[in-house]
Enzyme design. Structure first.
Site, PDB file in Angstrom:
ATOM      1  N   GLU A 153       0.603  -4.258  -0.576  1.00 42.50           N
ATOM      2  CA  GLU A 153      -0.116  -4.118   0.348  1.00 42.50           C
ATOM      3  C   GLU A 153      -0.018  -5.927   1.111  1.00 42.50           C
ATOM      4  O   GLU A 153      -1.151  -6.116   1.410  1.00 42.50           O
ATOM      5  CB  GLU A 153      -1.294  -3.602  -0.257  1.00 42.50           C
ATOM      6  N   ASN A 194       5.627  -2.621  -1.500  1.00 41.47           N
ATOM      7  CA  ASN A 194       5.253  -1.377  -1.507  1.00 41.47           C
ATOM      8  C   ASN A 194       3.812  -1.099  -0.658  1.00 41.47           C
ATOM      9  O   ASN A 194       3.339  -2.515  -0.356  1.00 41.47           O
ATOM     10  CB  ASN A 194       4.808  -0.919  -2.882  1.00 41.47           C
ATOM     11  N   HIS A 230       0.354   7.996   0.411  1.00 43.76           N
ATOM     12  CA  HIS A 230      -1.185   8.897   1.127  1.00 43.76           C
ATOM     13  C   HIS A 230      -1.588   9.364   2.489  1.00 43.76           C
ATOM     14  O   HIS A 230      -2.299   8.275   2.711  1.00 43.76           O
ATOM     15  CB  HIS A 230      -1.801   7.427   0.031  1.00 43.76           C
ATOM     16  N   GLU A 259       3.725   6.635  -4.271  1.00 44.20           N
ATOM     17  CA  GLU A 259       2.833   7.659  -4.370  1.00 44.20           C
ATOM     18  C   GLU A 259       2.068   8.229  -3.877  1.00 44.20           C
ATOM     19  O   GLU A 259       0.626   8.288  -3.095  1.00 44.20           O
ATOM     20  CB  GLU A 259       1.254   6.010  -4.549  1.00 44.20           C
ATOM     21  N   ASP A 261       0.526  11.787  -2.423  1.00 47.02           N
ATOM     22  CA  ASP A 261      -0.829  12.709  -2.576  1.00 47.02           C
ATOM     23  C   ASP A 261      -1.302  13.149  -1.287  1.00 47.02           C
ATOM     24  O   ASP A 261      -1.143  12.494  -0.309  1.00 47.02           O
ATOM     25  CB  ASP A 261      -2.513  12.056  -3.846  1.00 47.02           C
TER      26      ASP A 261
HETATM   27  C1  XIL Z   1      -5.634   2.960  -7.615  1.00 47.74           C
HETATM   28  C2  XIL Z   1      -5.959   3.601  -9.166  1.00 47.74           C
HETATM   29  O1  XIL Z   1      -5.651   5.114  -8.870  1.00 47.74           O
HETATM   30  C3  XIL Z   1      -7.622   3.628  -9.517  1.00 47.74           C
HETATM   31  O2  XIL Z   1      -7.256   3.572 -10.501  1.00 47.74           O
HETATM   32  C4  XIL Z   1      -8.139   1.859  -9.139  1.00 47.74           C
HETATM   33  O3  XIL Z   1      -9.093   2.260  -9.564  1.00 47.74           O
HETATM   34  C5  XIL Z   1      -7.606   1.414  -8.161  1.00 47.74           C
HETATM   35  O4  XIL Z   1      -6.234   1.657  -7.544  1.00 47.74           O
HETATM   36  N1  XIL Z   1      -2.808   1.756  -3.874  1.00 47.74           N
HETATM   37  C6  XIL Z   1      -2.228   1.099  -4.605  1.00 47.74           C
HETATM   38  C7  XIL Z   1      -2.650   1.878  -6.535  1.00 47.74           C
HETATM   39  O5  XIL Z   1      -0.981   0.634  -5.044  1.00 47.74           O
HETATM   40  O6  XIL Z   1      -2.529   0.814  -7.637  1.00 47.74           O
HETATM   41  C8  XIL Z   1      -4.117   1.834  -6.799  1.00 47.74           C
HETATM   42  O7  XIL Z   1      -4.879   2.481  -7.373  1.00 47.74           O
HETATM   43  C9  XIL Z   1      -3.944   3.281  -4.874  1.00 47.74           C
HETATM   44  C10 XIL Z   1      -3.498   2.556  -4.169  1.00 47.74           C
END
Ligand code: XIL
Length: 336
Positions: A153, A194, A230, A259, A261
């Site tokens: 990020e 990422n 996401h 990741e 969802d």
């Molecule tokens: C999130 C986790 O799912 C949570 O439990 C935590 O509180 C915050 O982080 N991008 C990412 C992940 O790269 O590490 C994040 O995970 C979600 C967004």
């Protein structure tokens, strides 16, 4: 035809028997998701949930990779300088080793969930501490991690660099430096950058593309780009997602959906679940359309444990399985 039909009927009968026996519901009469593709199929997990028998059995059955949801983040593994906590990360790596799963390491250099003591360090010290952190964490699990999210990020939505402490105190080169340290620490791991909102063609994904192209040109050891994915039903499917995967692959990089969802504005209804199913299927298909899209990982597989309700008020139900571990339309769409 007859044979296929009877295999399916047998599977359905087995599913019914399992339900009657009160076990976790077999996900699909068609067999586990991981067996449906030559891509790595993964899920994020929290170590504590590995102790839940029904959760663990669906995870083991359906997936071939685990990503620690928080357990490998810097704030967790080294909350105070030189004071380490590897318990959660060890538990997940041990689970993977014992069950024939791969691990996606997540994540080494990130503006979030890093320990507060870093804020007290000036540039030169921070630079060496970052190197040391990469060495220590990757070294501990050397040979046991298939791929690492080395850097996470680093971009703003407009494509400029995020002004993290790493950016501000180390400058643009902190990214290349992190990859060089990572390659040295575990030469067997695939090394990724990422990010989120880099699915479609937009200013942020353009910045990502330009950066990784230049890193490749300079010979920086980077193997892939992670696209978090996401998504939300209300925003629809990112336009140009497949084209974006294609252009990254054309640079000679692997691409991973890291990741995924697809969150829904509550309350859930059938229409929203169908929309969600369509979006999951589009992600799945876009990854499968490009040979170098090597991984499809979801950020949790069950609505029982998902970061979404805690992070996006009023939204939820973002996963492939409901909170009782029953497959949702999204699951059935990608594994018919
Ligand atoms: C999130 C986790 O799912 C949570 O439990 C935590 O509180 C915050 O982080 N991008 C990412 C992940 O790269 O590490 C994040 O995970 C979600 C967004």
């Amino acid at each position: 035809m007859m044979l296929r039909l009877s295999t399916r009927l047998l599977a359905i009968a087995a599913a019914a028997a399992a339900i009657a026996a009160g076990q976790a519901v077999p996900a699909s009469a068609a067999g586990p998701l991981k067996d449906k593709t030559n891509r790595v199929v993964g899920s994020a997990v929290a170590a504590q949930n590995l102790n839940q028998a029904d959760f663990r059995s669906v995870l083991t059955r359906e997936f071939d990779n685990v990503t620690p949801e928080n357990e490998m983040k810097w704030a967790v593994v080294e909350p105070n300088r030189n004071q380490f906590n590897w318990s959660g990360a060890d538990a997940i790596v041990n689970y993977a080793q014992q069950n024939g799963k791969t691990v996606r390491g997540h994540t080494l250099v990130w503006h979030s969930q890093y320990p507060g003591w870093l804020n007290n360090l000036g540039g030169n010290e921070l630079r060496s501490v970052v190197q040391q952190h990469i060495n220590t964490e990757m070294g501990r699990y050397r040979g046991k991690i298939r791929a690492w999210d080395v850097v996470n990020e680093i971009f703003e939505e407009n494509g400029s660099r995020r002004q993290s402490i790493f950016q501000q105190r180390l400058g643009d080169n902190f990214v290349a430096d992190a990859f060089r340290a990572a390659r040295a620490a575990d030469p067997s791991a695939k090394l990724y950058i990422n990010d989120y909102n880099t699915e479609g063609m937009n200013a942020k994904s353009n910045a990502m593309y330009n950066l990784v192209r230049s890193l490749k040109q300079q010979g920086v050891p980077i193997d892939g780009v992670g696209i978090q994915t996401h998504l939300a039903t209300r925003y629809g499917y990112p336009s140009g997602f497949r084209q974006n995967i294609e252009r990254l692959a054309a640079l000679g990089l692997d691409v991973a959906i890291t990741e995924a969802d697809v969150r829904i504005q509550l309350p859930v209804d059938q229409n929203k679940l169908n929309q969600q199913a369509t979006m999951y299927k589009q992600i799945w298909d876009d990854c499968h359309a490009v040979a170098r899209c090597v991984e499809f990982t979801v950020w949790g597989f069950t609505d029982r444990h998902s970061w979404v309700p805690g992070t996006f008020p009023g939204e939820g139900a973002a996963c492939l399985f409901d909170s009782n571990l029953r497959p949702k339309p999204a699951y059935n769409r990608i594994n018919p």
